[in-house]
Design a protein around this motif. Structure first.
Motif, PDB file in Angstrom:
ATOM      1  N   ALA B 163       7.328   0.710   7.157  1.00  0.00           N
ATOM      2  CA  ALA B 163       6.361   0.748   6.260  1.00  0.00           C
ATOM      3  C   ALA B 163       5.505   1.702   6.791  1.00  0.00           C
ATOM      4  N   ARG B 164       4.485   2.529   6.579  1.00  0.00           N
ATOM      5  CA  ARG B 164       3.496   3.036   7.240  1.00  0.00           C
ATOM      6  C   ARG B 164       3.803   2.984   9.058  1.00  0.00           C
ATOM      7  N   SER B 165       5.147   3.272   9.379  1.00  0.00           N
ATOM      8  CA  SER B 165       5.438   2.481  10.968  1.00  0.00           C
ATOM      9  C   SER B 165       5.708   3.807  11.739  1.00  0.00           C
ATOM     10  N   GLY B 166       5.486   4.956  11.077  1.00  0.00           N
ATOM     11  CA  GLY B 166       4.929   5.861  11.908  1.00  0.00           C
ATOM     12  C   GLY B 166       6.625   7.204  12.510  1.00  0.00           C
ATOM     13  N   ARG B 262      -6.217  -1.316   1.998  1.00  0.00           N
ATOM     14  CA  ARG B 262      -5.354  -2.540   2.617  1.00  0.00           C
ATOM     15  C   ARG B 262      -4.412  -1.078   3.253  1.00  0.00           C
ATOM     16  N   LYS B 263      -3.793  -1.097   4.197  1.00  0.00           N
ATOM     17  CA  LYS B 263      -2.591  -0.114   4.850  1.00  0.00           C
ATOM     18  C   LYS B 263      -1.532  -1.317   5.751  1.00  0.00           C
ATOM     19  N   GLY B 264      -0.785  -1.972   5.038  1.00  0.00           N
ATOM     20  CA  GLY B 264       0.014  -2.800   6.230  1.00  0.00           C
ATOM     21  C   GLY B 264       0.894  -2.112   6.696  1.00  0.00           C
ATOM     22  N   MET B 265       1.419  -2.636   7.398  1.00  0.00           N
ATOM     23  CA  MET B 265       2.683  -2.252   8.827  1.00  0.00           C
ATOM     24  C   MET B 265       4.073  -2.636   8.801  1.00  0.00           C
TER      25      MET B 265
END
Lengths: 499, 292
Positions: B163-166, B262-265
């Motif tokens: 998640a939101r890892s690129g 929040r943007k947990g990765m």
């Protein structure tokens, strides 16, 4: 080692033997200060005897060896996929089969119970009649007896064997010795061979052994047991009992003066005189002992001792001197039993002109018998009522509980179910002690959990407390499995944790 | 055995060794000579043993012996042999089966759970905890609340791409910083925090208006979290009506979340773990108990 010395001296003076009979006579001939601490063993060549005790020993030899060699071949049908051997120690699968009984590794308590029972039976035997085990039943005694019988068959009785020992090497001597050792090795090999058959299917293993296809462990076990049997029964013999075995020492600490042992009744035997002289003395109204100093008891002894020196540690109480002496007494027309089973207390009482004072029923025999009956009975009861299904429950160590999105509490457990019957069984798992609880099994249905034949199966189990009505602290929880087919149930206790 | 017949009288016959201590003399019962030879044989054996096997401790280490034997090496060999055998049997099947197929086959399921458990400890426990209970900012995988879906397939997807890892296929969707970016004022932030806490019966900021919070929510939050605040796994928007709060349920924690976003990765594991391990992890995490 003062323990090994004679404990009883005859009331009247008697001549000590000047000839050498066995190791003891040789030993006592060593001068005091110059005596070496080590001595070569004098080979004992026992004389064959006939009589009651010899017959008992033959019968027990046939029975014990028969059981040992034949039992692995008894078949027992347990159904497909299961071994068909009546007595089998299946190390690979961790199962011990004994006819209809099957034990799992966790049933090792039964083995412990059997060992305790064996020790107590040994104590009881010892309290009643001394070293019955040593004289009649010990494998060392039985195999030594068998090897002696072979020796006697091939080389002749005591006299011929002594002559052969002293004779220079000749073709005949080589032939006799080769034959004797060949038969000994054959018996020894068979002994080891029978041993390994208890650990694998016997007919299959026999075929594998014959075609050199058996696992290496089987060959190593056979070789080891062949070597030990040949060495211990053929060459070491009474030295195993005298120098190696702890039981003579233990039994010396357990015995008392009311235990029956093989004793020389010195009050009747002494003074030792020849048969002719005894007749003269008796005619003149003077005392004469029954012992004619013929040394039949000494030459018959497989331990090489003189029973007339009294109870001694080397004596395995085999009764052969009784047979030897009774034979001589019969020839002389005197009553049998100059050497016989008696107690030390009785011997002294008789020497003082009184009767029997020892009784078999006395506190220690009653105590041992009660312990044997109690432990044996308890083991039988627990064997008869043991469960054929089981479960063990392990609560998750971490997390202890999980709060779910609807506010309910979940606990996780690892549950291992065991099926000790043959054929797959289906268990229904339920919990008790938590009203309204729901049980889920990862990868299965709580109401129908399959457990393979004769095996265990692990499941991960989740228990949910109903939302809003769950416990607010840890509560005990009982897991219950039921087999609808047999009606059997089993339970295990654990707990349900809550915040 | 003591002399019960004639106490006090020494037994006749046996010779003594000639040793005497305070009047106590020792009988000489010579041992058989082979016993002595047995002792010599064990001494000879011990020399052979010292040469062949590890024997003597040195200042730093020990004499290792000519055979180079060590129990540790033996155990490692055995463990390696078992691992190779297991790999040959199961890992190929795990790699080719789908997550659903793995879960349908009891033997494969057991293998996947064991493999997944080991892999979780090695790769996931650093953030999610050894027992997968997570902590502030790192989701609890034991419960049944899933940001990106709790089916085995959805979990596999999340592990593979993150998640939101690129990663190109990673889950996307941020919680905007409503306060820091000036969209909402302090009073509105406190009101909306109090409103969402009230949905699961929890106390909010003292003095804040729930009614006003509901208005703010409808205007700013419902797009992602839904009209009923039940969340949306497509966007990683959490359900705000349950008692599970990833960033804490204290009023100031919720206010901080709305203020700063929040943007947990979650990293993408594809390429770092082989497919069999990823599937095993998905099966394991799903099997922890909260899976849908």
């Amino acid at each position: 080692m003062p323990l090994a010395e004679p404990t009883q001296t005859a009331s009247a003076p008697r001549p000590r033997p000047t000839k050498k009979f066995g190791s003891r006579a040789t030993r006592t001939a060593i001068p005091a200060v110059n005596g070496s601490l080590y001595a070569a063993r004098t080979k004992i060549q026992p004389q064959a005897v006939r009589g009651t005790f010899r017959r008992i020993k033959w019968a027990l030899l046939a029975a014990t060896l028969g059981v040992y060699y034949a039992v692995p071949f008894i078949r027992w049908d347990r159904g497909p996929g299961e071994p068909s051997q009546a007595v089998l120690l299946d190390l690979d699968r961790g199962r011990f089969h004994f006819f209809s009984i099957e034990l799992w590794p966790q049933d090792v308590t039964y083995v412990m119970g059997l060992l305790i029972l064996a020790a107590l039976v040994l104590f009881l035997m010892n309290a009643v009649a001394g070293r019955i085990w040593c004289g009649y039943l010990c494998p060392q005694t039985v195999w030594t007896d068998l090897f002696l019988a072979v020796e006697r068959l091939v080389e002749g009785d005591r006299r011929e064997r002594l002559k052969l020992d002293a004779a220079p090497w000749s073709m005949e001597k080589i032939a006799l010795r080769t034959m004797k050792h060949a038969i000994w090795l054959l018996i020894a090999w068979w002994t080891g061979g029978a041993w390994v058959l208890y650990f694998a299917d016997a007919p299959t293993l026999v075929m594998q052994l014959a075609t050199y296809q058996a696992p290496p462990a089987a060959y190593i076990a056979i070789l080891t047991l062949t070597a030990t049997t040949y060495l211990l029964a053929g060459h070491m013999r009474e030295q195993v009992c005298t120098y190696m075995c702890p039981w003579p020492r233990i039994q010396a600490a357990l015995t008392d003066e009311h235990a029956y042992n093989i004793l020389y009744r010195d009050a009747r035997g002494e003074p030792r005189v020849s048969a002719k002289q005894a007749a003269v003395l008796r005619a003149a109204g003077q005392p004469a002992g029954d012992c004619v100093d013929c040394f039949a008891c000494v030459t018959a002894c497989p331990a090489g001792i003189d029973i007339r020196d009294g109870l001694q540690m080397d004596c395995i109480q085999c009764g052969l001197c009784v047979d030897a002496c009774d034979t001589v007494m019969a020839k002389l027309g005197r009553p049998a039993g100059l050497i016989g089973y008696d107690t030390e207390a009785n011997r002294r009482s008789r020497a003082a002109g009184k009767g029997r004072v020892s009784h078999v029923v006395r506190p220690r025999t009653v105590l041992y018998a009660a312990l044997v009956a109690g432990i044996g009975g308890f083991m039988l009861y627990s064997l008869a009522t043991r469960s054929f299904m089981g479960l063990s429950v392990l609560h998750d160590r971490n997390p202890l509980f999980v709060t779910l999105s609807d506010g309910s509490i979940r606990n996780g457990y690892t549950v291992r179910l065991s099926n000790k019957r043959l054929g797959e069984r289906h268990y229904a798992l339920a919990v008790e002690g938590l009203p309204g609880a729901r049980v889920e099994v990862v990868g299965g249905l709580a109401g129908d959990l399959p457990v393979p034949s004769n095996a265990t199966q692990e499941f991960r189990v989740l228990v949910f407390a109903p939302p809003g009505a769950g416990p607010t602290a840890s509560v005990p929880l009982t897991f219950r499995i039921a087999d609808a087919a047999t009606g059997e149930t089993a339970r295990a206790r654990d707990s349900f944790k809550a915040p | 055995m003591a002399d019960t017949a004639n106490p006090g009288k020494p037994p006749a016959g046996p010779e003594t060794t000639g040793h005497e201590w305070d009047g106590i003399r020792e009988y000489n019962n010579p041992l058989p000579r082979w016993w002595l030879y047995g002792l010599y044989a064990t001494i000879v054996w011990s020399f052979g043993y010292w040469v062949l096997y590890p024997a003597w401790p040195l200042v730093s280490g020990y004499t290792s012996g000519l055979l180079g034997y060590s129990q540790r090496a033996t155990v490692l060999d055995e463990v390696e042999a078992v691992r190779r055998e297991r790999d040959a049997r199961g890992q190929a099947q795990l790699a080719s089966a789908t997550v659903a197929e793995i879960r349908a086959d009891p033997a494969l399921l057991r293998l996947a759970l064991a493999t997944g458990k080991a892999a979780f400890g090695d790769n996931c426990a650093a953030c999610h905890g050894t027992s997968a209970t997570g902590r502030i900012g790192y989701p609890n995988l034991q419960d049944d609340d899933w940001l990106w879906g709790g089916t085995p397939e959805a979990i596999e997807q999340t592990i593979r791409f993150g998640a939101r890892s690129g990663h190109g296929e990673a889950h996307l969707g941020d919680m905007p910083a409503f306060g820091r970016d000036g969209v909402l004022k302090r009073q509105e932030l406190e009101a909306v925090a109090t409103y969402v806490l009230s949905l699961s019966g929890m106390p909010g900021v003292a003095g804040a208006s729930v009614e006003k919070g509901a208005e703010v929510f409808a205007g700013n939050c419902a797009a992602c979290h839904g009209e009923a605040a039940k969340g949306n796994p497509e966007m990683g928007a959490p359900n705000l009506t349950d008692p599970i709060w990833l960033y804490g349920s204290a009023p100031d924690q919720v206010v901080a979340t709305v203020t700063n976003g929040r943007k947990g990765m979650m990293p993408a594991w594809e390429g770092r773990l082989d497919p069999a391990t990823i599937k095993s992890l998905a099966v394991f995490v799903h099997g922890l108990g909260g899976g849908k």
